[in-house]
Design an enzyme around this catalytic site. Sequence first.
Site, PDB file in Angstrom:
ATOM      1  N   ARG A  11       1.080  -1.251   0.061  1.00  0.00           N
ATOM      2  CA  ARG A  11      -0.130   0.069   0.146  1.00  0.00           C
ATOM      3  C   ARG A  11       0.970   1.261   0.088  1.00  0.00           C
ATOM      4  O   ARG A  11       0.718   2.118  -0.974  1.00  0.00           O
ATOM      5  CB  ARG A  11      -0.664   0.011   1.256  1.00  0.00           C
ATOM      6  CG  ARG A  11      -2.295  -0.978   1.200  1.00  0.00           C
ATOM      7  CD  ARG A  11      -3.052  -1.006   2.515  1.00  0.00           C
ATOM      8  NE  ARG A  11      -2.153  -1.655   3.447  1.00  0.00           N
ATOM      9  CZ  ARG A  11      -2.003  -3.053   3.826  1.00  0.00           C
ATOM     10  NH1 ARG A  11      -3.434  -3.811   3.021  1.00  0.00           N
ATOM     11  NH2 ARG A  11      -1.568  -3.564   4.756  1.00  0.00           N
ATOM     12  N   MET A 126       5.457   9.747   9.145  1.00  0.00           N
ATOM     13  CA  MET A 126       6.166  10.668   8.271  1.00  0.00           C
ATOM     14  C   MET A 126       5.415  12.036   7.884  1.00  0.00           C
ATOM     15  O   MET A 126       5.675  12.905   7.103  1.00  0.00           O
ATOM     16  CB  MET A 126       6.804  10.231   7.041  1.00  0.00           C
ATOM     17  CG  MET A 126       7.370   8.819   7.443  1.00  0.00           C
ATOM     18  SD  MET A 126       9.152   8.914   6.768  1.00  0.00           S
ATOM     19  CE  MET A 126      10.025   7.697   7.550  1.00  0.00           C
ATOM     20  N   HIS A 156      -7.203   2.300  12.877  1.00  0.00           N
ATOM     21  CA  HIS A 156      -6.409   1.976  11.466  1.00  0.00           C
ATOM     22  C   HIS A 156      -7.330   0.808  10.925  1.00  0.00           C
ATOM     23  O   HIS A 156      -7.981   0.139  11.324  1.00  0.00           O
ATOM     24  CB  HIS A 156      -4.912   1.401  11.671  1.00  0.00           C
ATOM     25  CG  HIS A 156      -4.080   2.459  11.971  1.00  0.00           C
ATOM     26  ND1 HIS A 156      -3.822   3.010  13.126  1.00  0.00           N
ATOM     27  CD2 HIS A 156      -3.124   3.017  11.268  1.00  0.00           C
ATOM     28  CE1 HIS A 156      -2.645   3.741  13.051  1.00  0.00           C
ATOM     29  NE2 HIS A 156      -2.518   4.080  11.886  1.00  0.00           N
ATOM     30  N   LYS A 160      -3.806  -3.766   9.311  1.00  0.00           N
ATOM     31  CA  LYS A 160      -2.767  -3.324  10.124  1.00  0.00           C
ATOM     32  C   LYS A 160      -2.437  -4.522  11.022  1.00  0.00           C
ATOM     33  O   LYS A 160      -3.147  -4.994  11.571  1.00  0.00           O
ATOM     34  CB  LYS A 160      -3.199  -2.190  10.902  1.00  0.00           C
ATOM     35  CG  LYS A 160      -1.785  -1.798  11.596  1.00  0.00           C
ATOM     36  CD  LYS A 160      -1.888  -0.163  11.790  1.00  0.00           C
ATOM     37  CE  LYS A 160      -0.682   0.322  12.756  1.00  0.00           C
ATOM     38  NZ  LYS A 160       0.487   0.154  11.708  1.00  0.00           N
TER      39      LYS A 160
HETATM   40  P1  NAD Z   1       1.947  -3.767   3.327  1.00  0.00           P
HETATM   41  O1  NAD Z   1       1.495  -5.079   3.507  1.00  0.00           O
HETATM   42  O2  NAD Z   1       0.643  -3.174   1.990  1.00  0.00           O
HETATM   43  O3  NAD Z   1       3.283  -3.590   2.310  1.00  0.00           O
HETATM   44  C1  NAD Z   1       4.405  -4.126   2.626  1.00  0.00           C
HETATM   45  C2  NAD Z   1       5.139  -4.602   1.443  1.00  0.00           C
HETATM   46  O4  NAD Z   1       6.482  -4.890   1.739  1.00  0.00           O
HETATM   47  C3  NAD Z   1       4.362  -5.941   0.774  1.00  0.00           C
HETATM   48  O5  NAD Z   1       4.257  -5.426  -0.781  1.00  0.00           O
HETATM   49  C4  NAD Z   1       5.583  -6.993   0.986  1.00  0.00           C
HETATM   50  O6  NAD Z   1       5.357  -8.026  -0.219  1.00  0.00           O
HETATM   51  C5  NAD Z   1       6.876  -6.115   0.967  1.00  0.00           C
HETATM   52  N1  NAD Z   1       7.752  -6.973   1.661  1.00  0.00           N
HETATM   53  C6  NAD Z   1       7.839  -7.854   2.593  1.00  0.00           C
HETATM   54  N2  NAD Z   1       9.023  -8.396   2.754  1.00  0.00           N
HETATM   55  C7  NAD Z   1       9.781  -7.733   1.765  1.00  0.00           C
HETATM   56  C8  NAD Z   1      11.193  -8.220   1.753  1.00  0.00           C
HETATM   57  N3  NAD Z   1      11.772  -8.922   2.210  1.00  0.00           N
HETATM   58  N4  NAD Z   1      11.823  -7.460   0.459  1.00  0.00           N
HETATM   59  C9  NAD Z   1      10.793  -6.633  -0.285  1.00  0.00           C
HETATM   60  N5  NAD Z   1       9.623  -6.456   0.211  1.00  0.00           N
HETATM   61  C10 NAD Z   1       9.080  -7.065   1.151  1.00  0.00           C
HETATM   62  O7  NAD Z   1       1.870  -2.672   4.144  1.00  0.00           O
HETATM   63  P2  NAD Z   1       1.708  -1.067   4.223  1.00  0.00           P
HETATM   64  O8  NAD Z   1       0.220  -0.796   4.535  1.00  0.00           O
HETATM   65  O9  NAD Z   1       2.411  -0.664   2.940  1.00  0.00           O
HETATM   66  O10 NAD Z   1       2.836  -0.445   5.310  1.00  0.00           O
HETATM   67  C11 NAD Z   1       4.161  -1.057   5.409  1.00  0.00           C
HETATM   68  C12 NAD Z   1       4.747  -0.610   6.911  1.00  0.00           C
HETATM   69  O11 NAD Z   1       4.873   0.826   6.707  1.00  0.00           O
HETATM   70  C13 NAD Z   1       3.851  -1.044   7.978  1.00  0.00           C
HETATM   71  O12 NAD Z   1       4.852  -1.384   8.976  1.00  0.00           O
HETATM   72  C14 NAD Z   1       3.142   0.258   8.279  1.00  0.00           C
HETATM   73  O13 NAD Z   1       2.888   0.222   9.710  1.00  0.00           O
HETATM   74  C15 NAD Z   1       4.098   1.324   7.895  1.00  0.00           C
HETATM   75  N6  NAD Z   1       3.532   2.673   7.791  1.00  0.00           N
HETATM   76  C16 NAD Z   1       4.350   3.734   8.224  1.00  0.00           C
HETATM   77  C17 NAD Z   1       3.912   4.980   7.925  1.00  0.00           C
HETATM   78  C18 NAD Z   1       4.871   6.163   8.375  1.00  0.00           C
HETATM   79  O14 NAD Z   1       4.493   7.377   8.199  1.00  0.00           O
HETATM   80  N7  NAD Z   1       6.137   5.732   9.098  1.00  0.00           N
HETATM   81  C19 NAD Z   1       2.853   5.198   7.408  1.00  0.00           C
HETATM   82  C20 NAD Z   1       2.098   4.244   6.941  1.00  0.00           C
HETATM   83  C21 NAD Z   1       2.385   2.863   7.097  1.00  0.00           C
END
Ligand code: NAD
Length: 267
Positions: A11, A126, A156, A160
């Site tokens: 996402r 962020m 959320h 999540k």
């Molecule tokens: P998501 O599950 O949609 O996406 C995660 C992606 O990472 C998937 O496509 C998965 O296949 C990939 N992935 C997993 N292992 C991998 C590897 N070894 N190599 C490469 N890719 C790999 O999750 P999301 O909603 O996109 O959220 C991802 C993270 O970001 C979560 O921890 C979420 O809490 C965090 N997040 C942080 C913020 C911020 O502002 N810091 C905002 C939103 C989400």
Amino acid sequence: MKIGVVGCAGRMGRNLIQQVVAAKGAGAELAAVCDRPGYASVGQDAGALAGLESLGIKVSEQASAVFAASDVVIDFTTPEATERHLMLAVDYKKALVVGTTGLAAAFSARLEEAGCQIPIVAAPNMSLGVNLLLGLVEKVAKALDESFDIEVLEMHHRHKVDAPSGTALALGRAAARGRGVELSETAVRSRDGITGARRAGDIGFATLRGGSVVGDHTVIFAADDERIEFTHKAGNRSIFARGAVRAALWCARRPPGLYGMADVLGL
Ligand code: NAD
């Protein structure tokens, strides 16, 4: 500035591709992207994946190729994947932006250590709004005594996997800092059954999950007869992705160090 995205099919990953492309005027260039080996999106064009025109960049399954091709890499994946990406960033001497949440407490020490060798920006949220909120919460907690109970409520989307959210915990840490206490000693992360009365000084957390909610956070300061509430609602993931791209452009030319969004935003 050559920017790589690991976890590009997620996402956040798709949003990050869009925001890197949109930041061309600020000097950003999408260098390479990858997702986990065997994932359905591997081999697809990164532009098509993000709902854009073709970019001529294929989704790789090798994170090492992304680090080799980039000046800075943005990682919003999983705690396990981020551990591996941190090692690659150090090996390839590339800057890293970590947005992944749910990281183990022990991982902070690894980030600090790696920060001696490469520039890293790590933040559980962020967005500009939440980073302003962190500062406000710390100030208000400092101004109020323990007659104000502090509770952090978050909601959320149903997908999540970690709770409370990284942002809720960061808000709790900001409140604890303001009060001059340790969150680890005051946090009540969930309540169930006969919990007994609320202990003065506790910082409570409540978690809601459902639907497609991008991220709502409220910090409540509740005393007898009055209550102060601060709320931030994220309407779209692009606020996080924009912040991450800003962090990437900011940190790529910094000296090694572990930075937060307050540094990036100059707060
Ligand atoms: P998501 O599950 O949609 O996406 C995660 C992606 O990472 C998937 O496509 C998965 O296949 C990939 N992935 C997993 N292992 C991998 C590897 N070894 N190599 C490469 N890719 C790999 O999750 P999301 O909603 O996109 O959220 C991802 C993270 O970001 C979560 O921890 C979420 O809490 C965090 N997040 C942080 C913020 C911020 O502002 N810091 C905002 C939103 C989400």
